[in-house]
Design a protein around this motif. Structure first.
Motif, short mmCIF file in Angstrom:
data_model
loop_
_atom_site.label_atom_id
_atom_site.label_comp_id
_atom_site.label_asym_id
_atom_site.label_seq_id
_atom_site.Cartn_x
_atom_site.Cartn_y
_atom_site.Cartn_z
N GLU A 94 0.86 -1.18 0.00
CA GLU A 94 0.00 0.00 0.00
C GLU A 94 0.89 1.22 0.00
O GLU A 94 2.04 1.17 0.43
CB GLU A 94 -0.96 0.00 1.18
CG GLU A 94 -0.31 0.01 2.53
CD GLU A 94 -1.33 -0.11 3.68
OE1 GLU A 94 -1.08 0.53 4.71
OE2 GLU A 94 -2.34 -0.81 3.53
N GLY A 95 0.36 2.29 -0.55
CA GLY A 95 1.14 3.52 -0.62
C GLY A 95 1.11 4.11 -2.01
O GLY A 95 0.43 3.61 -2.92
N GLU A 96 1.85 5.17 -2.17
CA GLU A 96 1.85 5.93 -3.42
C GLU A 96 2.34 5.10 -4.61
O GLU A 96 1.73 5.13 -5.68
CB GLU A 96 2.73 7.18 -3.24
CG GLU A 96 2.65 8.13 -4.41
CD GLU A 96 3.47 9.40 -4.15
OE1 GLU A 96 4.05 9.90 -5.13
OE2 GLU A 96 3.51 9.86 -3.00
N MET A 97 3.42 4.37 -4.44
CA MET A 97 3.95 3.57 -5.56
C MET A 97 3.01 2.41 -5.89
O MET A 97 2.84 2.07 -7.06
CB MET A 97 5.36 3.07 -5.24
CG MET A 97 6.03 2.39 -6.41
SD MET A 97 6.21 3.42 -7.91
CE MET A 97 7.45 4.57 -7.38
N ALA A 98 2.40 1.81 -4.88
CA ALA A 98 1.44 0.74 -5.14
C ALA A 98 0.26 1.27 -5.97
O ALA A 98 -0.17 0.62 -6.93
CB ALA A 98 0.95 0.13 -3.82
N MET A 99 -0.23 2.44 -5.61
CA MET A 99 -1.33 3.05 -6.36
C MET A 99 -0.89 3.38 -7.78
O MET A 99 -1.62 3.15 -8.75
CB MET A 99 -1.83 4.32 -5.66
CG MET A 99 -2.49 4.06 -4.32
SD MET A 99 -3.98 3.06 -4.46
CE MET A 99 -5.04 4.15 -5.35
N ASP A 100 0.33 3.91 -7.93
CA ASP A 100 0.86 4.25 -9.24
C ASP A 100 1.01 2.98 -10.10
O ASP A 100 0.72 3.01 -11.30
CB ASP A 100 2.20 4.97 -9.11
CG ASP A 100 2.72 5.46 -10.44
OD1 ASP A 100 1.98 6.15 -11.18
OD2 ASP A 100 3.88 5.14 -10.78
N THR A 101 1.45 1.90 -9.49
CA THR A 101 1.62 0.64 -10.21
C THR A 101 0.28 0.15 -10.75
O THR A 101 0.18 -0.24 -11.92
CB THR A 101 2.26 -0.42 -9.29
OG1 THR A 101 3.51 0.09 -8.81
CG2 THR A 101 2.48 -1.73 -10.03
N LYS A 102 -0.75 0.21 -9.93
CA LYS A 102 -2.09 -0.21 -10.39
C LYS A 102 -2.61 0.72 -11.48
O LYS A 102 -3.23 0.26 -12.44
CB LYS A 102 -3.06 -0.26 -9.21
CG LYS A 102 -2.72 -1.35 -8.21
CD LYS A 102 -3.79 -1.59 -7.18
CE LYS A 102 -4.17 -0.37 -6.40
NZ LYS A 102 -5.16 -0.65 -5.33
N LYS A 103 -2.34 2.01 -11.34
CA LYS A 103 -2.77 2.97 -12.36
C LYS A 103 -2.07 2.69 -13.69
O LYS A 103 -2.70 2.70 -14.75
CB LYS A 103 -2.49 4.40 -11.89
CG LYS A 103 -2.97 5.47 -12.86
CD LYS A 103 -2.85 6.85 -12.26
CE LYS A 103 -1.42 7.31 -12.32
NZ LYS A 103 -1.23 8.71 -11.91
N ARG A 104 -0.78 2.42 -13.65
CA ARG A 104 -0.04 2.11 -14.87
C ARG A 104 -0.56 0.84 -15.53
O ARG A 104 -0.66 0.76 -16.75
CB ARG A 104 1.45 2.00 -14.58
CG ARG A 104 2.11 3.32 -14.28
CD ARG A 104 3.55 3.11 -13.79
NE ARG A 104 4.15 4.34 -13.35
CZ ARG A 104 4.95 5.10 -14.10
NH1 ARG A 104 5.25 4.73 -15.32
NH2 ARG A 104 5.46 6.20 -13.61
N ALA A 106 -3.60 -0.35 -15.33
CA ALA A 106 -4.91 -0.03 -15.91
C ALA A 106 -4.76 0.73 -17.22
O ALA A 106 -5.47 0.45 -18.20
CB ALA A 106 -5.75 0.78 -14.92
N LEU A 107 -3.83 1.68 -17.26
CA LEU A 107 -3.59 2.43 -18.50
C LEU A 107 -3.06 1.52 -19.60
O LEU A 107 -3.47 1.64 -20.76
CB LEU A 107 -2.61 3.58 -18.24
CG LEU A 107 -3.13 4.74 -17.40
CD1 LEU A 107 -1.99 5.69 -17.02
CD2 LEU A 107 -4.23 5.49 -18.14
N MET A 108 -2.17 0.60 -19.24
CA MET A 108 -1.63 -0.33 -20.22
C MET A 108 -2.73 -1.24 -20.77
O MET A 108 -2.81 -1.46 -21.97
CB MET A 108 -0.52 -1.18 -19.58
CG MET A 108 0.19 -2.07 -20.55
SD MET A 108 1.50 -3.09 -19.82
CE MET A 108 1.52 -2.66 -18.13
#
Length: 127
Positions: A94-104, A106-108
């Motif tokens: 959990e945290g900022e990088m975890a959220m960013d990883t999930k966002k990336r 989803a975008l992919m």
């Protein structure tokens, strides 16, 4: 509290766990298992890919979309892929990088679906 994704060790953890789920999934498992005979090189490329995507570490070369363009996959497959991916991240981090990883991720997935729909070639059966 779970840790955030901090580097390669964390990437190895989530990539291994995620692709274990993928290999055993009733929907996307057969797709992956049908084209990947030796998982070790694939996993190593995925470590490089995510290390480059998340931390700008050089080492990944390739065109991920090209590997998917001829597969008979559709939105349902990408939805499952994303569900398993997000479950894996959420179970471990959990945290900022975890959220960013999930966002990336989803975008992919959205980009791949868009490109596959645009191609509409014989390898795609998109809904």
């Amino acid at each position: 509290m779970k840790p955030d994704i901090k580097g390669l060790d964390d990437i190895v953890l989530f990539v291994n766990e995620f692709y274990y789920k993928v290999q055993h999934d009733d929907l996307i498992g057969p797709v992956f298992n049908g084209v990947i005979k030796d998982w070790t090189p694939h996993l190593e490329r995925m470590y490089q890919f995510w290390n480059a995507a998340l931390f700008s570490v050089p080492g990944f070369k390739g065109n991920p979309f090209a590997k998917h363009a001829s597969l008979r996959i559709n939105q349902t497959h990408f939805d499952r892929w994303l569900l398993l991916f997000n479950e894996t991240i959420d179970a471990n981090f959990e945290g900022e990088m975890a959220m960013d990883t999930k966002k990336r991720a989803a975008l992919m997935a959205a980009l791949f679906v868009s490109k596959l729909n645009h191609m509409g070639g014989p390898g795609t059966v998109l809904v």
